[in-house]
Design a protein around this motif. Structure first.
Motif, PDB file in Angstrom:
ATOM      1  N   PRO A 146       0.802  -1.234   0.000  1.00 18.44           N
ATOM      2  CA  PRO A 146       0.000   0.000   0.000  1.00 18.44           C
ATOM      3  C   PRO A 146       0.837   1.287   0.000  1.00 18.44           C
ATOM      4  O   PRO A 146       0.460   2.238  -0.680  1.00 18.44           O
ATOM      5  CB  PRO A 146      -0.834  -0.105   1.278  1.00 18.44           C
ATOM      6  CG  PRO A 146      -0.797  -1.537   1.661  1.00 18.44           C
ATOM      7  CD  PRO A 146       0.478  -2.101   1.122  1.00 18.44           C
ATOM      8  N   PRO A 147       1.985   1.351   0.721  1.00 13.11           N
ATOM      9  CA  PRO A 147       2.771   2.597   0.646  1.00 13.11           C
ATOM     10  C   PRO A 147       3.246   2.882  -0.773  1.00 13.11           C
ATOM     11  O   PRO A 147       3.343   4.038  -1.175  1.00 13.11           O
ATOM     12  CB  PRO A 147       3.971   2.339   1.560  1.00 13.11           C
ATOM     13  CG  PRO A 147       3.578   1.216   2.430  1.00 13.11           C
ATOM     14  CD  PRO A 147       2.581   0.408   1.684  1.00 13.11           C
ATOM     15  N   GLU A 154       1.015   9.989  -5.650  1.00 10.68           N
ATOM     16  CA  GLU A 154       1.523  11.322  -5.354  1.00 10.68           C
ATOM     17  C   GLU A 154       2.591  11.737  -6.362  1.00 10.68           C
ATOM     18  O   GLU A 154       2.674  12.907  -6.732  1.00 10.68           O
ATOM     19  CB  GLU A 154       2.049  11.377  -3.911  1.00 10.68           C
ATOM     20  CG  GLU A 154       0.894  11.336  -2.927  1.00 10.68           C
ATOM     21  CD  GLU A 154       1.310  11.136  -1.480  1.00 10.68           C
ATOM     22  OE1 GLU A 154       0.442  11.235  -0.621  1.00 10.68           O
ATOM     23  OE2 GLU A 154       2.498  10.867  -1.222  1.00 10.68           O
ATOM     24  N   ARG A 157       0.722  12.895  -9.421  1.00  7.99           N
ATOM     25  CA  ARG A 157       0.094  14.189  -9.171  1.00  7.99           C
ATOM     26  C   ARG A 157       1.142  15.311  -9.264  1.00  7.99           C
ATOM     27  O   ARG A 157       0.946  16.319  -9.936  1.00  7.99           O
ATOM     28  CB  ARG A 157      -0.541  14.159  -7.783  1.00  7.99           C
ATOM     29  CG  ARG A 157      -1.104  15.452  -7.291  1.00  7.99           C
ATOM     30  CD  ARG A 157      -2.558  15.572  -7.628  1.00  7.99           C
ATOM     31  NE  ARG A 157      -2.995  16.937  -7.388  1.00  7.99           N
ATOM     32  CZ  ARG A 157      -4.104  17.459  -7.861  1.00  7.99           C
ATOM     33  NH1 ARG A 157      -4.890  16.716  -8.602  1.00  7.99           N
ATOM     34  NH2 ARG A 157      -4.438  18.691  -7.621  1.00  7.99           N
ATOM     35  N   ALA A 158       2.291  15.095  -8.593  1.00 12.04           N
ATOM     36  CA  ALA A 158       3.349  16.111  -8.589  1.00 12.04           C
ATOM     37  C   ALA A 158       3.913  16.300  -9.998  1.00 12.04           C
ATOM     38  O   ALA A 158       4.226  17.415 -10.412  1.00 12.04           O
ATOM     39  CB  ALA A 158       4.460  15.710  -7.621  1.00 12.04           C
ATOM     40  N   GLY A 160       2.254  15.917 -12.816  1.00  6.00           N
ATOM     41  CA  GLY A 160       1.269  16.729 -13.542  1.00  6.00           C
ATOM     42  C   GLY A 160       1.433  18.204 -13.216  1.00  6.00           C
ATOM     43  O   GLY A 160       1.427  19.060 -14.102  1.00  6.00           O
ATOM     44  N   ALA A 194      11.836  18.741  -5.530  1.00  3.59           N
ATOM     45  CA  ALA A 194      12.097  18.049  -4.262  1.00  3.59           C
ATOM     46  C   ALA A 194      10.983  17.035  -3.990  1.00  3.59           C
ATOM     47  O   ALA A 194      11.236  15.906  -3.555  1.00  3.59           O
ATOM     48  CB  ALA A 194      12.186  19.066  -3.130  1.00  3.59           C
ATOM     49  N   MET A 195       9.736  17.445  -4.271  1.00  2.00           N
ATOM     50  CA  MET A 195       8.595  16.558  -4.072  1.00  2.00           C
ATOM     51  C   MET A 195       8.692  15.346  -4.996  1.00  2.00           C
ATOM     52  O   MET A 195       8.521  14.198  -4.589  1.00  2.00           O
ATOM     53  CB  MET A 195       7.312  17.352  -4.359  1.00  2.00           C
ATOM     54  CG  MET A 195       6.045  16.605  -4.108  1.00  2.00           C
ATOM     55  SD  MET A 195       6.100  15.780  -2.547  1.00  2.00           S
ATOM     56  CE  MET A 195       4.939  16.407  -1.604  1.00  2.00           C
ATOM     57  N   LYS A 199       8.976  11.317  -3.872  1.00  2.00           N
ATOM     58  CA  LYS A 199       7.993  10.292  -4.244  1.00  2.00           C
ATOM     59  C   LYS A 199       8.547   9.354  -5.308  1.00  2.00           C
ATOM     60  O   LYS A 199       8.291   8.155  -5.288  1.00  2.00           O
ATOM     61  CB  LYS A 199       6.703  10.955  -4.762  1.00  2.00           C
ATOM     62  CG  LYS A 199       6.041  11.881  -3.768  1.00  2.00           C
ATOM     63  CD  LYS A 199       5.680  11.154  -2.492  1.00  2.00           C
ATOM     64  CE  LYS A 199       5.189  12.109  -1.428  1.00  2.00           C
ATOM     65  NZ  LYS A 199       5.097  11.448  -0.112  1.00  2.00           N
TER      66      LYS A 199
END
Lengths: 383, 199
Positions: A146-147, A154, A157-158, A160, A194-195, A199
Motif C-alpha cells: 500500500p505505501p 503522489e 500528481r506532482a 502533472g 524536491a517533491m 515520491k
C-alpha cells in the motif's frame, strides 16, 4: 481457488449454459466467433466486477434480452464451498451476491476470484512500448504494498503539476516576461523537484523490490516452458543514473537529474526524466529479448511474466488464482504446447481457448475439452 | 417548486446556494424566516450585510479580522516568535480548538498548484519572509494539509527560509487518538510506522 461450475444465462451469445469444470485444465475449443472468449469473459467478470473487454455493460446482455445472470460455484483453497451470483438488467448496474446474500457494492467482489488473464494483445508486455511494462510493475507492486500505491499516486500528481508549470514557463519565455517572474518560477520548480524526487525514489524502490520477487518466479516458469532457450532475466532500467543505494541515494540522483534536465524540460514543456520514463529490461541469456527475440519467445516470456505476477500476488494473498489464456496455443509448436499444458495443469486451474483441438499437441494430459458452437457449450471429452 | 410567491422562491434559491443545503432544507429555512419576529429578521439581514462589509483580512497574518489586526495578532499573551502556517482561516479555528498552541498564525490562502494556476505570487507567502525578519521568529510550524500540494508548499517555504535560522517543523501524522488500529487505513498506518517514537 477452484471454479467448480458456471451457470450462465443471456451472456452475449451464450443463451443458456451449465458447465462443470475440471480442476486442472479446461480446453475451450471452437471456430471463430462461436463464443470461446465470451466464456473467459464471463469467468473474469467475477474477478473484476466488470468485463475486461468493454465498459459498456449493456453489450454483455444477449441480443433481444433484458437481463443476464451468471452463477459460479467455487471451492476456496481451504476447502470451503461458496457461490457467487452476478446479475445485470438492461440500463442497470451489475449486482453481486455471495452465498445468496446481496453484496452492498460491486467492489466487494473484486479479488474474490483472483485470476490472471492473457489476451492476444498482452504479448505487448514483452515486445511493446515501456508504458505496458511500467504498468505491469506498478500493478504488481501496488497489490502487495500500500505505501507504494500512495507514492505512485503522489508522484503522478506532482508530475502533472510540474508539467503544467513547465508549460507556463515555456509560454512566458516566448513572451520574454519580467526576469523577476523567472526567479519565482525557478523557486517553484525547486519545490516541485524536491517533491518529485521524494515520491519518485519511493516508486523506483518499490518497483525494484517487486522485480526482485517476480524475476526468479518468471525465470522458473519460462525455463519449464522453453527449456534450453536461456535464462529469462528481468532488471530495472532507470532513465536516470540512479546509483545502487537505497531510497535516499535514488532521491539524490533523481533530484540531480531533474536539475540537469531542467533547461531541456523548460523548452519542451514537460518532464523528460524520472520513474515515468523508466522501463523493465527483459533478457534471454545475454540478449535483449525485445530487440532480438523471436515472436514465439516474446509470447512465452509475456506469459511467464503474467504467471509470475500471479505467483507473487498469491504468496501475499494465499489464494491460488485461476488462469485464463485466450488463444495462445495456436501459435505454439506441439512440444511447447505440451510443456505449457503440463506446467498449467500442475499448478493452476486453467481455462484456455483455441480454434482447434489439435493445437493441444500430442501428449497425454488431464482436464477436459469444452466445445463451443454458436454459444452452446458441450463438455465431456477428455483432453 | 413554484409558489406563485416570487419573493419566497428567491429566498429559497438563496439558501439553496449555501453548502450542504438541498431543496427541502432550503424550503424549511425559508419558512422559518417567515415565522421569525420582524426585529429578528432585521437583525439577521443587518448581520449578513455587516459580515461582508466589516470583516476583512488581518494585515499581519491574513486571518479574518474586524479591524486591521486580528484578535490573535493583537493578543499580547500569545507566545512571541512562534508561527503556525495554515492554508485557510478555517484551519486556525481547528488548531485553536486544541487549546494547546499559544503562538500566532500565518494564513497562505491556498497552496501552490500550477494545475489551478496558483503560484507563490497568488498566495500570502512573500510576507512570511518579512515577518521572520521583523518579528524575530524562532520557529515556524508548517501545518498545510498532507496533500502533494500542501507538502510541496511546505518544501517551498523551507527553501525560501533556508538562509534564516528559523526552526521549521511539520505536525506529525499518524494514528488518530481514541481509534483502534483495526479501523485505520493502510496509508496512515505506514506513515505512523515511519514516524514512530521511542517510549
Amino acid at each position: 481457488m477452484i471454479v467448480k461450475s458456471l451457470h450462465a444465462g443471456n451472456f452475449r451469445n451464450i443463451r443458456s449454459a451449465d458447465v462443470e469444470f475440471s480442476e486442472t485444465f479446461n480446453f475451450i475449443v471452437g471456430g471463430n466467433a462461436q463464443g470461446k472468449t465470451n466464456l473467459l469473459e464471463a469467468l473474469h467478470m467475477f474477478s473484476l466486477g466488470r468485463s475486461f473487454r468493454t465498459r459498456r455493460s449493456d453489450e454483455l446482455i444477449a441480443f433481444g434480452e433484458d437481463f443476464l445472470f451468471l452463477k459460479l460455484r467455487g471451492l476456496s483453497d481451504s476447502g470451503v464451498g461458496f457461490t457467487l451470483d452476478l446479475g445485470l438488467e438492461r440500463g442497470g448496474r451489475v449486482t453481486a451476491s455471495a452465498n445468496g446474500g446481496r453484496l452492498p457494492g460491486l467492489s466487494e467482489i473484486i479479488g474474490m476470484i483472483p485470476s490472471v488473464i492473457f489476451a492476444p494483445g498482452d504479448v505487448e508486455l514483452s515486445s511493446g512500448p515501456p508504458a505496458g511494462r511500467r504498468l505491469y510493475m506498478d500493478y504488481t507492486a501496488a497489490q502487495v504494498s500500500p505505501p507504494f500505491l500512495s507514492d505512485l499516486k503522489e508522484y503522478r500528481r506532482a508530475l502533472g503539476q510540474r508539467n503544467v508549470l513547465l508549460k507556463r514557463m515555456q509560454g512566458e519565455a516566448r513572451e520574454r516576461r519580467d526576469p523577476e517572474d523567472g526567479r519565482s518560477r525557478r523557486a517553484q520548480l525547486d519545490a516541485w523537484d524536491a517533491m518529485l524526487a521524494e515520491k519518485g525514489a519511493g516508486v523506483v524502490a518499490g518497483r525494484r523490490e517487486i522485480l526482485s520477487a517476480v524475476a526468479p518466479a518468471a525465470r522458473g516458469i519460462f525455463a519449464e516452458m522453453a527449456p534450453g532457450a536461456g535464462d529469462l532475466g528481468l532488471s530495472y532500467h532507470c532513465s536516470f543514473d540512479e546509483g545502487e543505494g537505497g531510497r535516499p541515494s535514488v532521491r539524490e540522483a533523481l533530484s540531480a537529474a531533474l536539475l540537469r534536465g531542467r533547461e531541456a524540460d523548460r523548452r519542451k514543456g514537460f518532464t523528460g526524466t524520472g520513474p515515468h520514463c523508466d522501463d523493465m529490461t527483459i533478457r534471454l541469456g545475454d540478449v535483449d529479448l525485445r530487440r532480438f527475440g523471436s515472436q514465439g519467445r516474446k509470447r512465452l516470456a509475456a506469459i511467464a511474466l503474467k504467471l509470475a505476477q500471479a505467483e507473487v500476488i498469491m504468496e501475499r494473498r494465499s489464494e491460488r488464482p485461476v488462469v485464463l489464456l485466450d488463444d495462445i496455443f495456436s501459435e505454439l509448436d506441439s512440444a511447447t504446447a505440451c510443456r505449457v499444458r503440463g506446467l498449467l495443469s500442475g499448478r493452476y486451474q486453467s481455462f484456455v481457448t483455441s480454434p482447434k483441438l489439435s493445437d493441444l499437441g500430442e501428449c497425454p494430459g488431464g482436464g477436459i475439452v469444452i466445445k463451443v458452437e454458436n454459444g452452446a457449450l458441450s463438455t465431456g471429452v477428455r483432453a | 417548486m413554484k409558489y406563485g410567491l416570487p419573493l419566497l422562491q428567491a429566498l429559497v434559491e438563496h439558501f439553496r446556494k449555501l453548502p450542504g443545503v438541498g431543496e427541502k432544507t432550503a424550503r424549511r429555512l425559508a419558512f422559518a424566516v417567515l415565522d421569525m419576529e420582524d426585529g429578528e429578521v432585521r437583525n439577521f439581514a443587518e448581520t449578513l450585510l455587516q459580515v461582508k462589509e466589516k470583516i476583512g483580512f488581518c494585515n499581519r497574518c491574513g486571518n479574518l479580522a474586524e479591524s486591521d489586526i486580528c484578535s490573535i495578532c493583537a493578543d499580547r499573551s500569545r507566545t512571541e516568535g512562534v508561527l503556525c502556517v495554515v492554508e485557510r482561516p478555517a484551519d486556525i479555528y481547528v488548531l485553536e480548538g486544541s487549546g494547546q498552541y499559544r503562538g500566532r498564525y500565518h494564513v497562505l490562502h491556498g497552496v501552490l498548484s500550477p494545475l489551478d494556476g496558483i503560484g507563490p505570487e497568488d498566495l500570502n507567502i512573500e510576507s512570511l519572509r518579512e515577518r521572520v525578519a521583523v518579528e524575530g521568529i524562532r520557529e515556524i510550524i508548517i501545518a498545510t494539509n498532507p496533500s502533494v500540494e500542501g507538502d510541496t508548499t511546505s518544501l517551498y517555504i523551507s527553501r525560501m527560509l533556508k538562509d534564516s535560522d528559523v526552526k521549521l517543523t511539520r505536525p506529525a501524522r499518524g494514528i488518530p487518538l481514541g481509534s483502534s488500529l483495526e479501523f485505520v487505513d493502510r496509508g496512515t498506518i505506514s506513515k505512523a510506522l515511519e514516524g514512530r517514537e521511542p517510549i
